[in-house]
Scaffold this motif. Structure first.
Motif, mmCIF file in Angstrom:
data_model
loop_
_atom_site.group_PDB
_atom_site.id
_atom_site.type_symbol
_atom_site.label_atom_id
_atom_site.label_comp_id
_atom_site.label_asym_id
_atom_site.label_seq_id
_atom_site.Cartn_x
_atom_site.Cartn_y
_atom_site.Cartn_z
ATOM 1 N N ASP A 1 -13.627 42.291 63.935
ATOM 2 C CA ASP A 1 -13.993 41.393 65.039
ATOM 3 C C ASP A 1 -15.407 40.849 64.870
ATOM 4 N N SER A 2 -16.282 41.625 64.219
ATOM 5 C CA SER A 2 -17.659 41.161 64.012
ATOM 6 C C SER A 2 -17.688 39.913 63.137
ATOM 7 N N GLU A 3 -16.883 39.924 62.075
ATOM 8 C CA GLU A 3 -16.841 38.763 61.203
ATOM 9 C C GLU A 3 -16.294 37.541 61.948
ATOM 10 N N LYS A 4 -15.254 37.771 62.771
ATOM 11 C CA LYS A 4 -14.688 36.665 63.546
ATOM 12 C C LYS A 4 -15.678 36.160 64.582
ATOM 13 N N LEU A 5 -16.426 37.086 65.213
ATOM 14 C CA LEU A 5 -17.421 36.698 66.207
ATOM 15 C C LEU A 5 -18.519 35.832 65.572
ATOM 16 N N SER A 6 -18.972 36.216 64.370
ATOM 17 C CA SER A 6 -19.998 35.431 63.670
ATOM 18 C C SER A 6 -19.510 34.014 63.391
ATOM 19 N N TYR A 7 -18.245 33.915 62.977
ATOM 20 C CA TYR A 7 -17.678 32.589 62.693
ATOM 21 C C TYR A 7 -17.552 31.757 63.967
ATOM 22 N N ASP A 8 -17.098 32.390 65.071
ATOM 23 C CA ASP A 8 -16.914 31.656 66.327
ATOM 24 C C ASP A 8 -18.241 31.142 66.872
ATOM 25 N N ILE A 9 -19.286 31.986 66.803
ATOM 26 C CA ILE A 9 -20.604 31.558 67.300
ATOM 27 C C ILE A 9 -21.131 30.393 66.454
ATOM 28 N N ALA A 10 -21.016 30.500 65.124
ATOM 29 C CA ALA A 10 -21.482 29.422 64.245
ATOM 30 C C ALA A 10 -20.741 28.123 64.530
ATOM 31 N N LYS A 11 -19.418 28.221 64.756
ATOM 32 C CA LYS A 11 -18.624 27.021 65.038
ATOM 33 C C LYS A 11 -19.040 26.390 66.367
ATOM 34 N N LYS A 12 -19.305 27.229 67.370
ATOM 35 C CA LYS A 12 -19.684 26.702 68.680
ATOM 36 C C LYS A 12 -21.062 26.041 68.630
ATOM 37 N N ILE A 13 -22.002 26.663 67.904
ATOM 38 C CA ILE A 13 -23.338 26.064 67.762
ATOM 39 C C ILE A 13 -23.242 24.726 67.046
ATOM 40 N N GLN A 14 -22.408 24.692 66.001
ATOM 41 C CA GLN A 14 -22.256 23.468 65.222
ATOM 42 C C GLN A 14 -21.649 22.347 66.050
ATOM 43 N N ASP A 15 -20.741 22.684 66.966
ATOM 44 C CA ASP A 15 -20.053 21.664 67.751
ATOM 45 C C ASP A 15 -20.855 21.216 68.966
ATOM 46 N N GLU A 16 -21.657 22.118 69.561
ATOM 47 C CA GLU A 16 -22.253 21.821 70.859
ATOM 48 C C GLU A 16 -23.751 21.586 70.823
ATOM 49 N N MET A 17 -24.426 21.983 69.751
ATOM 50 C CA MET A 17 -25.885 21.888 69.739
ATOM 51 C C MET A 17 -26.365 20.942 68.635
ATOM 52 N N THR A 18 -27.573 20.408 68.828
ATOM 53 C CA THR A 18 -28.234 19.571 67.818
ATOM 54 C C THR A 18 -29.458 20.317 67.317
ATOM 55 N N TYR A 19 -29.591 20.443 66.012
ATOM 56 C CA TYR A 19 -30.682 21.236 65.443
ATOM 57 C C TYR A 19 -30.948 20.742 64.023
ATOM 58 N N PRO A 20 -32.176 20.884 63.553
ATOM 59 C CA PRO A 20 -32.481 20.509 62.158
ATOM 60 C C PRO A 20 -32.108 21.635 61.198
#
Length: 518
Positions: free
Chosen positions: A481-500
């Motif tokens: 679940d830790s690996e899946k959680l890391s992927y889900d957080i990265a995907k959500k940041i990529q979709d919802e946030m703007t960052y350099p």
């Protein structure tokens, strides 16, 4: 009386005779003297003519001897050349005869070798025929023993070997891919870290206003002029808004174009120093300052290319490089960013065994499309590529310029290097201006986004928001679940946030056993 007359007449005759005699004698002497002088002059003239004739004869003889000598020298030179040609021809003839003899000897040797090879080929053919007979007999025996024909046995053997080779190849390929992935990440990190560590540059932050300091507030009235004519003339000539307010000993120059602000600042400095401030003088000073800035732009471009060791660049590209000094991108000085990118590209290309000079050239020119004289509706990467093509830059450099934001397809290895180094220079912390409130809010949003997932205990945004560490409870989340959680957080940041740049998400799951000794 008659006697006296006769005596007188006789005396007169005698005197006349004596006079005639004396006169005649004098004439004879005079004639002899003239004749003698004439003879002497004739003799002198004769001697002079003879001497001139002798000198002329000697001169003609000297010229004749000189011509004869020159002809003799030419004849001698011609004879020497003829002898050299004859010598060269004789030498070539000897060489030709020697080569003919060597060729005949080689021909004889080759004939002997050919005869020997023919005999050996005959022997080999006989042995081959015997070997084929023996092989056919052995194949027939094997077919009788195995009850299979040779083709059937060959097909089974090939199929078996093919399956075995596939299995070994898949295993070998998997090992190579795993090893390549591990080494690629490690080597890529090494290259990037080395490039960043070896380049240390200062970051220049530019705003949209410039503060012009003055000695006293009396100068403000002179700058404004009667009914504001001076300040209107200055604003019309420079295109800069000049704000004269109650701020002590300061005048604010406001414009989005840094070149205009610099022209206004220098012109204002010269006008205040000179003391003569009126509309005609303002236009004259502004025109001089514009020319001075243009010269400084060219000088800056030349100095930049010399500092970076880049040569043979078109003068127009050098001028555009100089213009980057007065441009900024997200608060980062464009020339400083381009120099930093060029140095990073050279270092990274050297680490990868590529041409560092070409990579440095592409890195310096990658943002040239941000400073054109005209502003067409094109992305700056495409515009920069077209400018580089126009001024005869090489195809791989042009492709690297156009592909550093993925507007065109990358065709060389320099293109991804320029893209990576542009990101390193622009995305590192502190390189570009960012409001403190927006920066803090982005970090808080990162942490709150990760805390919204079940099982997450704590979150920490570190390395200026480049990494997010997520601590989870071991009793609530498993390793899978830790690996899946890391992927889900990265995907959500990529979709919802703007960052350099990029954000690394690290999920930490640990088990703690705690007891107390009393």
């Amino acid at each position: 009386m008659i006697v006296e007359i006769i005596i007188g007449f006789g005396g007169a005759l005698t005197g006349a005779g004596i006079s005639y005699y004396l006169w005649d004698s004098a004439l004879k002497k005079r004639r002899e003297t003239l004749i003698k002088d004439a003879e002497n002059q004739a003799k002198v003239l004769k001697d002079k003519k003879i001497l001139q004739a002798k000198e002329r004869f000697i001169q003609l003889k000297s010229e004749h001897d000189k011509l004869v000598n020159e002809k003799n020298q030419k004849i001698a030179a011609t004879e020497n050349r003829q002898k050299q040609k004859e010598s060269t021809i004789n030498q070539r003839k000897d060489d030709l005869n020697r080569k003919v003899r060597e060729f005949e000897n080689e021909k004889k040797k080759n004939d002997a070798i050919r005869e020997n090879l023919s005999r050996q080929l005959d022997v080999v053919e006989q042995q081959q025929e015997e070997l084929e007979k023996t092989h056919r007999k052995q194949v027939e025996k094997l077919e009788d023993i195995s009850a299979l024909s040779a083709d059937e046995a060959k097909a089974q053997l090939v199929e078996s070997m093919k399956n075995e080779a596939k299995t070994e190849a898949m295993s070998y390929i998997q090992e190579i891919m795993d090893d390549a992935k591990m080494n690629a990440n490690r080597e890529a990190k090494k290259v990037v870290i080395k490039a960043i560590q070896r380049v240390a540059t200062e970051t220049a932050i530019e705003n949209s206003v410039t503060i012009f300091h003055i000695e006293n507030d009396e100068i403000k009235g002179r700058i404004i002029g009667r009914e504001g004519r001076n300040i209107r003339a200055l604003e019309a000539s420079t295109g800069v808004e000049i704000i004269v307010d109650d701020t002590p000993e300061a005048i604010v120059l406001s414009a989005f174009d840094p070149v205009r602000r610099e022209i206004a600042r220098l012109a204002l400095h010269q006008l205040v120093t000179d003391g003569r401030i009126h509309p005609a003088r303002i236009e004259e000073v502004v025109n001089k300052v514009k020319q001075q800035i243009e010269e400084e732009i060219i000088e800056t471009g030349k100095r930049t290319t010399i500092d970076l060791g880049i040569h043979g660049m078109h003068p127009e590209l050098i001028r555009l490089i100089g213009k980057m000094k007065y441009r900024s991108s997200y608060g980062q000085n464009l020339l400083q960013h381009s120099r930093e990118t060029a140095n990073l590209c050279a270092i990274m290309a050297s680490e990868l065994g590529l041409n560092p000079k070409k990579a440095k050239r592409a890195g310096l020119l990658h943002d040239i499309g941000k400073v054109p004289d005209e502003e067409p509706e094109l992305p700056h990467a495409i515009l920069g590529m077209k400018l580089a093509e126009k001024y005869k830059e090489k195809a791989d450099v042009c492709n690297a310029i156009g592909a550093h934001h993925d507007e065109v397809e990358m065709q060389t290895l320099i293109a991804p290097i320029v893209q990576a180094c542009d990101a390193i220079s622009g995305a590192r912390p502190g390189a570009r201006r960012e409001a403190v409130e927006a920066y803090i809010k982005r970090l808080k949003d990162l942490e709150q986004m990760a805390l919204s997932y079940p099982g997450v205990l704590k979150t920490y945004a570190i390395q200026a928001g480049r990494e997010l560490r997520v601590i989870v409870g071991s009793e609530k989340i498993t390793d899978e679940d830790s690996e899946k959680l890391s992927y889900d957080i990265a995907k959500k940041i990529q979709d919802e946030m703007t960052y350099p740049g990029q954000v690394k998400i690290t999920v930490i799951r640990e088990t703690r056993a705690i007891n107390y000794a009393k």
